[in-house]
Design a protein around this motif. Sequence first.
Motif, PDB file in Angstrom:
ATOM      1  N   THR A   1     -17.841  11.001   8.167  1.00 15.64           N
ATOM      2  CA  THR A   1     -18.281  11.775   9.323  1.00 15.64           C
ATOM      3  C   THR A   1     -19.733  11.467   9.642  1.00 15.64           C
ATOM      4  N   ALA A   2     -20.562  11.431   8.600  1.00 19.42           N
ATOM      5  CA  ALA A   2     -21.979  11.141   8.825  1.00 19.42           C
ATOM      6  C   ALA A   2     -22.135   9.750   9.425  1.00 19.42           C
ATOM      7  N   TYR A   3     -21.375   8.808   8.906  1.00 22.35           N
ATOM      8  CA  TYR A   3     -21.494   7.439   9.404  1.00 22.35           C
ATOM      9  C   TYR A   3     -21.040   7.348  10.864  1.00 22.35           C
ATOM     10  N   LEU A   4     -19.923   8.001  11.172  1.00 24.33           N
ATOM     11  CA  LEU A   4     -19.344   7.851  12.513  1.00 24.33           C
ATOM     12  C   LEU A   4     -20.050   8.682  13.573  1.00 24.33           C
ATOM     13  N   LYS A   5     -20.792   9.697  13.117  1.00 22.77           N
ATOM     14  CA  LYS A   5     -21.386  10.639  14.070  1.00 22.77           C
ATOM     15  C   LYS A   5     -22.166   9.960  15.209  1.00 22.77           C
ATOM     16  N   PRO A   6     -23.070   9.035  14.899  1.00 27.42           N
ATOM     17  CA  PRO A   6     -23.804   8.421  16.015  1.00 27.42           C
ATOM     18  C   PRO A   6     -22.887   7.669  16.981  1.00 27.42           C
ATOM     19  N   LEU A   7     -21.807   7.112  16.462  1.00 30.78           N
ATOM     20  CA  LEU A   7     -20.891   6.368  17.331  1.00 30.78           C
ATOM     21  C   LEU A   7     -20.034   7.335  18.150  1.00 30.78           C
ATOM     22  N   MET A   8     -19.834   8.539  17.612  1.00 28.48           N
ATOM     23  CA  MET A   8     -19.147   9.571  18.390  1.00 28.48           C
ATOM     24  C   MET A   8     -20.086  10.090  19.480  1.00 28.48           C
ATOM     25  N   GLN A   9     -21.351  10.247  19.101  1.00 28.92           N
ATOM     26  CA  GLN A   9     -22.312  10.721  20.098  1.00 28.92           C
ATOM     27  C   GLN A   9     -22.516   9.685  21.190  1.00 28.92           C
ATOM     28  N   ALA A  10     -22.430   8.420  20.818  1.00 31.85           N
ATOM     29  CA  ALA A  10     -22.544   7.373  21.831  1.00 31.85           C
ATOM     30  C   ALA A  10     -21.407   7.526  22.834  1.00 31.85           C
ATOM     31  N   ALA A  11     -20.227   7.877  22.328  1.00 34.45           N
ATOM     32  CA  ALA A  11     -19.076   8.064  23.220  1.00 34.45           C
ATOM     33  C   ALA A  11     -19.295   9.260  24.138  1.00 34.45           C
ATOM     34  N   GLU A  12     -19.925  10.289  23.596  1.00 33.71           N
ATOM     35  CA  GLU A  12     -20.186  11.468  24.433  1.00 33.71           C
ATOM     36  C   GLU A  12     -21.248  11.185  25.488  1.00 33.71           C
ATOM     37  N   ARG A  13     -22.146  10.280  25.143  1.00 36.29           N
ATOM     38  CA  ARG A  13     -23.306  10.055  26.001  1.00 36.29           C
ATOM     39  C   ARG A  13     -22.923   9.498  27.370  1.00 36.29           C
ATOM     40  N   GLY A  14     -21.871   8.695  27.406  1.00 34.18           N
ATOM     41  CA  GLY A  14     -21.465   8.228  28.721  1.00 34.18           C
ATOM     42  C   GLY A  14     -21.037   6.785  28.762  1.00 34.18           C
ATOM     43  N   THR A  15     -20.704   6.343  29.962  1.00 35.78           N
ATOM     44  CA  THR A  15     -20.066   5.050  30.114  1.00 35.78           C
ATOM     45  C   THR A  15     -20.971   4.031  30.790  1.00 35.78           C
ATOM     46  N   GLU A  16     -22.245   4.369  30.912  1.00 34.23           N
ATOM     47  CA  GLU A  16     -23.149   3.410  31.536  1.00 34.23           C
ATOM     48  C   GLU A  16     -24.143   2.903  30.525  1.00 34.23           C
ATOM     49  N   ALA A  17     -24.382   1.621  30.536  1.00 33.90           N
ATOM     50  CA  ALA A  17     -25.434   1.086  29.682  1.00 33.90           C
ATOM     51  C   ALA A  17     -25.953  -0.214  30.262  1.00 33.90           C
ATOM     52  N   CYS A  18     -27.210  -0.423  30.099  1.00 37.50           N
ATOM     53  CA  CYS A  18     -27.818  -1.706  30.425  1.00 37.50           C
ATOM     54  C   CYS A  18     -29.235  -1.675  29.878  1.00 37.50           C
ATOM     55  N   PHE A  19     -30.019  -2.694  30.175  1.00 37.90           N
ATOM     56  CA  PHE A  19     -31.400  -2.702  29.697  1.00 37.90           C
ATOM     57  C   PHE A  19     -32.141  -1.454  30.162  1.00 37.90           C
ATOM     58  N   CYS A  20     -31.748  -0.957  31.338  1.00 41.12           N
ATOM     59  CA  CYS A  20     -32.441   0.217  31.889  1.00 41.12           C
ATOM     60  C   CYS A  20     -32.396   1.413  30.943  1.00 41.12           C
ATOM     61  N   ASP A  21     -31.352   1.501  30.127  1.00 39.57           N
ATOM     62  CA  ASP A  21     -31.285   2.622  29.192  1.00 39.57           C
ATOM     63  C   ASP A  21     -32.449   2.599  28.212  1.00 39.57           C
ATOM     64  N   LEU A  22     -32.855   1.397  27.824  1.00 41.06           N
ATOM     65  CA  LEU A  22     -34.025   1.298  26.952  1.00 41.06           C
ATOM     66  C   LEU A  22     -35.262   1.797  27.693  1.00 41.06           C
ATOM     67  N   MET A  23     -35.346   1.430  28.960  1.00 38.82           N
ATOM     68  CA  MET A  23     -36.507   1.887  29.734  1.00 38.82           C
ATOM     69  C   MET A  23     -36.486   3.408  29.840  1.00 38.82           C
ATOM     70  N   ILE A  24     -35.311   3.944  30.207  1.00 36.94           N
ATOM     71  CA  ILE A  24     -35.234   5.370  30.519  1.00 36.94           C
ATOM     72  C   ILE A  24     -35.351   6.238  29.266  1.00 36.94           C
ATOM     73  N   ASP A  25     -34.641   5.841  28.221  1.00 40.73           N
ATOM     74  CA  ASP A  25     -34.544   6.709  27.038  1.00 40.73           C
ATOM     75  C   ASP A  25     -35.534   6.372  25.930  1.00 40.73           C
ATOM     76  N   VAL A  26     -36.062   5.174  25.936  1.00 38.50           N
ATOM     77  CA  VAL A  26     -36.932   4.778  24.830  1.00 38.50           C
ATOM     78  C   VAL A  26     -38.355   4.471  25.326  1.00 38.50           C
ATOM     79  N   ILE A  27     -38.479   3.492  26.196  1.00 36.21           N
ATOM     80  CA  ILE A  27     -39.822   3.043  26.593  1.00 36.21           C
ATOM     81  C   ILE A  27     -40.533   4.116  27.417  1.00 36.21           C
TER      82      ILE A  27
END
Lengths: 291, 336
Positions: free
Chosen positions: B240-266
């Motif tokens: 469960t601990a191992y899979l949790k981030p991958l489950m949260q990734a599924a909850e987070r949504g269906t869009e991803a690109c370099f922009c996600d790094l800009m928006i959520d990290v940088i």
Amino acid sequence: MVSDNFLGNYASCVAARSTNRAILAGSQDGGIVTQLFAFALEEGIIDGAIVAGPGDEPWRPRPMVATTVAELLAARGTKYNISPNVSFIKEATRSYGLDKVGIVGTPCQMQAVRKGQLYPVGLRDVPDKIALAIGIFCMENFPYQSIVQLVEDHANTKLDNVTKMDIGKGKFWVYTERGATVQLPLKVTHKYEQPGCHVCLDYVANLADISTGSVGTPDGWSTVFVRSKKGTDIWSKALAAGCFETKPIEEVKPGLELVTKLATEKITKNRKTIEERASFGVGKGLRNPYI
Amino acid sequence: MGLFEKILGIFKKKDVTVETRGTTAPKPDEPEKPAVPERPAPPPTNAIPAERAPVVEGQTSAIPPDEKVPTTAQTDTKEVKPVSDKITAGHVHMSGCTGCEVAIADNYAGLLTLLDKYVDWVYDLTLADVRHIPEMDVALVEGSVCINDKISVEEIRETREKSKIVVALGSCACYGNITRFCRGGQQNQPQHEAYLPIGDLIKVDVYLPGCGPSPQLIKNVCVAAYLLLKGNADQQALATAYLKPLMQAAERGTEACFCDLMIDVIDQGLCIGCGACAAACPVRAITHEYGKPQGQRDLCIKCGACYNQCPRSWFSFDVVSQYEGIMETIDAAMQE
Ligand SMILES: Cc1cc2nc3c(=O)[nH]c(=O)nc-3n(C[C@H](O)[C@H](O)[C@H](O)COP(=O)(O)OP(=O)(O)OC[C@H]3O[C@@H](n4cnc5c(N)ncnc54)[C@H](O)[C@@H]3O)c2cc1C
Ligand code: SF4
Ligand code: SF4
Ligand code: SF4
């Protein structure tokens, strides 16, 4: 195995320095990183190592895959600005064809390496090829332009003439070719730090195989934490081969006490920053990356 | 490390069988955990007929093409041991390039170990002679869904209805990836032009992104899924601990690109210039200028690898601090 809230898990901790004068000459502290990689390279424990090599501008590092001792030597010394060493981790196994990769990096880079081994999203065939990950202690890092600002403006020194930079004893030190030394109080440098460092919860590279830094030991020596099974194995082989002179950490000044103090201060301060980020706006906060 | 050592101990026992591994192996000092709900006996395993044996280009396939189809008798002997406690899993092929499936096969001997010890492969258009989506514990879905294709839409719905865990395998299933750029016109269905990541049509439990996903992540997720469904309490906690981030990734949504790094990290002031994003990018769209990532957004295929590889998008100290124990556990689980 010692398990410490701030210093992480480690099998042993010693003061050490390389027995090789050539390595020591241009190294930042006890030449631990360069000596370990040189030993591992010669013994076939690694095929090469990702280090912070010389870049296009003075003191601007560029990640480099070193496959010879000469290349390792060229990358000695601390560059106080960002060297995205992890960016080469897949490339090292591809274009460079390494099966056993060494990598040196800051604690956050060790986090990236370990996350990458457990969750290799874009790191196909990399996880099993990390043969030696050496972490260096890190209080903070700087953007390159901050270093330009600090050295050329605050310290009034041309970057081309600088032979070494160091942070220690509460000061930022700039040493020049002509023997001049400029020191800046850290309160001057703080505002130039990389912002991402302010949420960093690791000081002594808890996730490295072996981690090392200057804090805790006298000038020219290094504090070394031997952590993982791999690290323990390689460290004992390097000792047996006479690579290092060591002293028990209890016998050197200022010793582990100072390392613990700084680690605690850093992590406590940054935890607070993370908390403050949660209420950064009005009813809105900034992201917390830790889950 | 206690937890991992315990689990490791369980795997290290010679001759792993159901008795020592699954739900029937409680620690002596702990009450047995509630039994995992019964599920139908695994279907017969003559699922890989020789004429459709998987020959993956340019490599010895995991199942050698010249290997004889196991006769029923052989199959029976082989199935006697631990099989009743395997999980059932299958590969559902939506609009993807089969690269994800190749990545599964790229576990080589590891795939055989997985099939031998943990997983009954009950559905796979390329590998198994089963025409209709059966009930399964874990569905690994490759590819996005062409919403102009009735069958695809039906199949993704059916997949959700018949599977306990739906894993989006690879970036097309997770984020649309390269299929986002489709404009139709291709033979022999030129009118097929609109493709959605599966999470836009069904609930997805776990993301396993990557273009293609790495064989090692597939292995880790498969072992974790097995432990989650069949393991004892400690193993379930680990999984469960191992899979949790991958489950949260599924909850987070269906869009991803370099922009996600800009928006959520940088833009959030979190980037530390480590370089993991550039290393992860399959199309080398990311370079570092003065230590900071720059994305050539025209090159970006929207795979989400950079975002998920970044230590500042999500990071679990609980899991990553135990990297050594977890990797040993998985390695031990994969020992033949
Ligand atoms: C940004 C930064 C902050 C630091 N802060 C502290 C601190 O607070 N306390 C402390 O005790 N030690 C700190 N260190 C570590 C210290 O400065 C030495 O790097 C360490 O003791 C290793 O010295 P050495 O003689 O063993 O290594 P050497 O033999 O000199 O080798 C150093 C190795 O590190 C690599 N390297 C240099 N710069 C970078 C960089 N920016 N990113 C990644 N790799 C790099 C070099 O390429 C080389 O391979 C810091 C280092 C950095 C880079
Ligand atoms: S302080 Fe932390 S985040 Fe910043 S460079 Fe050092 S290890 Fe990385
Ligand atoms: S992986 Fe994340 S933290 Fe590292 S350089 Fe890329 S965006 Fe920055
Ligand atoms: S920048 Fe690269 S890794 Fe990131 S989403 Fe685009 S293609 Fe994928």
